[in-house]
Scaffold this active site. Structure first.
Site, PDB file in Angstrom:
ATOM      1  N   CYS A   1       0.924  -1.125   0.072  1.00  0.00           N
ATOM      2  CA  CYS A   1      -0.002   0.033   0.038  1.00  0.00           C
ATOM      3  C   CYS A   1       0.932   1.101   0.077  1.00  0.00           C
ATOM      4  O   CYS A   1       1.819   1.307   0.699  1.00  0.00           O
ATOM      5  CB  CYS A   1      -0.827   0.066   1.349  1.00  0.00           C
ATOM      6  SG  CYS A   1      -1.922   1.659   1.496  1.00  0.00           S
ATOM      7  N   LEU A   2       0.536   2.176  -0.857  1.00  0.00           N
ATOM      8  CA  LEU A   2       1.534   3.521  -0.941  1.00  0.00           C
ATOM      9  C   LEU A   2       1.505   3.985   0.233  1.00  0.00           C
ATOM     10  O   LEU A   2       2.428   5.043   0.617  1.00  0.00           O
ATOM     11  CB  LEU A   2       0.912   4.261  -2.007  1.00  0.00           C
ATOM     12  CG  LEU A   2       1.029   3.689  -3.426  1.00  0.00           C
ATOM     13  CD1 LEU A   2       0.280   4.716  -4.559  1.00  0.00           C
ATOM     14  CD2 LEU A   2       2.385   3.368  -3.771  1.00  0.00           C
TER      15      LEU A   2
HETATM   16 NI    NI Z   1      -3.517   0.940   0.105  1.00  0.00          NI
END
Ligand code: NI
Length: 191
Positions: free
Chosen positions: A98-99
């Site tokens: 996830c970023l």
């Molecule tokens: Ni994410």
């Protein structure tokens, strides 16, 4: 314009996002900026809370997975006010990142198929069924607008193991090659 990506620890990631109104201004620009931000960070999905907007919007472009599934070549879409009507099948594990959580990857259990209703960027309503990696991405992004992040779906033991890494992210002590916004550091109290 690229926007800073909100890091783990910011309360906006834990908040249930609000519905988007058809006549709300700035939505097109937000979507454009979200795509630009996602591409710059080499992600395949990005939800509005991750750029600090608590709105029910996410964007995806799963083209990087075309080697695994040719249907994903050019799978670029905007989901506004989405509703996962049903997720079906036997849960499977898949490695997710996830970023908002640089340098963390975890195997997450999710159902393999989803039936989703959403509006596109022109506010046309769609009802579609997805499976495979597309279903995986959609469920991850949908979680974001519900205030759920992927590490909420790992065991308490695994979470304890990565606690140090999570604290480092919240403090901004991570190597990341895209712009991020880290939660404000706690002020020392002198009272
Ligand atoms: Ni994410």
């Amino acid at each position: 314009m690229t926007l800073p990506i909100i890091a783990y620890g910011d309360p906006v990631l834990k908040k249930k996002a609000s519905e988007v109104d058809k006549n709300q201004s700035g939505i097109r620009e937000l979507i454009e900026n979200m795509f630009e931000t996602m591409y710059k960070a080499e992600g395949v999905g990005l939800a509005a809370p991750q750029v600090g907007q608590s709105l029910r919007i996410f964007v995806v472009d799963a083209t990087p997975f075309k080697k695994d599934d040719e249907k994903l070549d050019g799978f670029k879409k905007v989901f506004i006010n989405p509703e996962i009507i049903e997720s079906t099948g036997k849960e499977i594990l898949f490695n997710e990142g996830c970023l908002s959580f640089p340098n963390i990857r975890e195997d997450i259990w999710r159902k393999p198929e989803v039936f989703i209703r959403y509006y596109d960027e022109d506010f046309n309503l769609h009802e579609e069924k997805y499976d495979g990696i597309a279903a995986r991405i959609l469920q991850h992004e949908y979680d974001h607008i519900e205030g759920i992040v992927f590490i909420d779906r790992i065991s308490p033991l695994k979470r304890r193991i990565i606690k140090g890494k999570l604290n480092s992210i919240a403090k901004g002590l991570v190597d990341v090659n895209y712009r991020m916004k880290f939660p404000a550091r706690k002020q020392k109290s002198y009272s």
